[in-house]
Scaffold this motif. Structure first.
Motif, PDB file in Angstrom:
ATOM      1  N   GLY A  14      61.091  42.164  -6.875  1.00  0.00           N
ATOM      2  CA  GLY A  14      60.842  40.569  -7.059  1.00  0.00           C
ATOM      3  C   GLY A  14      59.740  40.459  -8.309  1.00  0.00           C
ATOM      4  N   GLY A  15      59.308  39.367  -8.419  1.00  0.00           N
ATOM      5  CA  GLY A  15      58.328  38.749  -9.566  1.00  0.00           C
ATOM      6  C   GLY A  15      59.323  38.708 -10.683  1.00  0.00           C
ATOM      7  N   LEU A  58      49.565  36.223 -18.813  1.00  0.00           N
ATOM      8  CA  LEU A  58      50.689  36.966 -19.251  1.00  0.00           C
ATOM      9  C   LEU A  58      51.164  37.833 -17.989  1.00  0.00           C
ATOM     10  N   GLY A  59      50.073  38.767 -17.240  1.00  0.00           N
ATOM     11  CA  GLY A  59      50.537  39.312 -16.296  1.00  0.00           C
ATOM     12  C   GLY A  59      49.874  40.846 -16.547  1.00  0.00           C
ATOM     13  N   GLN A 126      44.447  31.580 -10.874  1.00  0.00           N
ATOM     14  CA  GLN A 126      44.324  31.583  -9.667  1.00  0.00           C
ATOM     15  C   GLN A 126      45.500  32.656  -8.948  1.00  0.00           C
ATOM     16  N   ALA A 127      45.111  33.123  -8.079  1.00  0.00           N
ATOM     17  CA  ALA A 127      46.028  34.053  -7.289  1.00  0.00           C
ATOM     18  C   ALA A 127      45.886  33.872  -5.478  1.00  0.00           C
ATOM     19  N   VAL A 140      46.270  40.938  -4.431  1.00  0.00           N
ATOM     20  CA  VAL A 140      46.347  39.597  -4.506  1.00  0.00           C
ATOM     21  C   VAL A 140      48.189  39.297  -4.978  1.00  0.00           C
ATOM     22  N   GLN A 141      48.333  38.099  -4.644  1.00  0.00           N
ATOM     23  CA  GLN A 141      49.838  37.616  -5.310  1.00  0.00           C
ATOM     24  C   GLN A 141      49.528  36.650  -6.537  1.00  0.00           C
ATOM     25  N   LEU A 142      50.001  37.557  -7.688  1.00  0.00           N
ATOM     26  CA  LEU A 142      49.866  36.995  -9.095  1.00  0.00           C
ATOM     27  C   LEU A 142      50.655  35.671  -9.079  1.00  0.00           C
ATOM     28  N   PRO A 143      50.371  34.625  -9.707  1.00  0.00           N
ATOM     29  CA  PRO A 143      51.199  33.718 -10.164  1.00  0.00           C
ATOM     30  C   PRO A 143      52.500  33.828 -11.008  1.00  0.00           C
TER      31      PRO A 143
END
Length: 143
Positions: A14-15, A58-59, A126-127, A140-143
């Protein structure tokens, strides 16, 4: 604490994969598994202050990207820079402002390329805090 070496992130299905054509800022190193930002079209290591000042999140790249010639680097169009986001990300907690287990499921702010903080500073990415590990690291879950 900003990380100055590569970190192998656990890859989850995913992602989103973000493709950026460059350039990578002259003399910049985006360590694999650490966060990056797009500042005026140039790829740089992530800072919360940079994003608050107008850069975009960006990630993280899976492997290190490094510019060593002293000039901005633009890769061939067929090989853009790739960044992963919308997925879990393992990082450090900011000393003195560390998110705790009581905040799981809530927001945290990304402070630098490898650090999350509990204080939600205006403009910082924010994550969502999804785990506080026994060694003090966070997931954490990145946006």
């Amino acid at each position: 604490m900003a990380l100055s070496n590569a970190y192998t992130q656990t890859l989850f299905e995913g992602g989103t994969q973000v493709k950026h054509p460059g350039p990578l800022l002259a003399n910049a190193t985006i360590w694999g598994g650490t966060l990056a930002m797009n500042d005026g079209g140039k790829i740089k290591p992530y800072t919360g202050a940079g994003v608050a000042g107008g850069a975009t999140f960006l990630g993280y790249p899976v492997s290190t990207v490094k510019e060593t010639t002293g000039s901005d680097f633009t890769p061939p169009a067929s090989r853009p820079f790739l960044f992963k986001r919308g997925c879990p990300f393992i990082c450090a907690a900011k000393g003195g402002d560390a998110p705790t287990a009581s905040g799981i499921g809530g927001p945290v702010a990304m402070y630098d390329n490898f650090t999350a903080q509990a204080t939600l500073t205006s403009g910082y990415t924010q994550a969502v805090l999804i785990e506080v590990r026994s060694d003090g690291s966070l997931v954490v879950q990145l946006p």
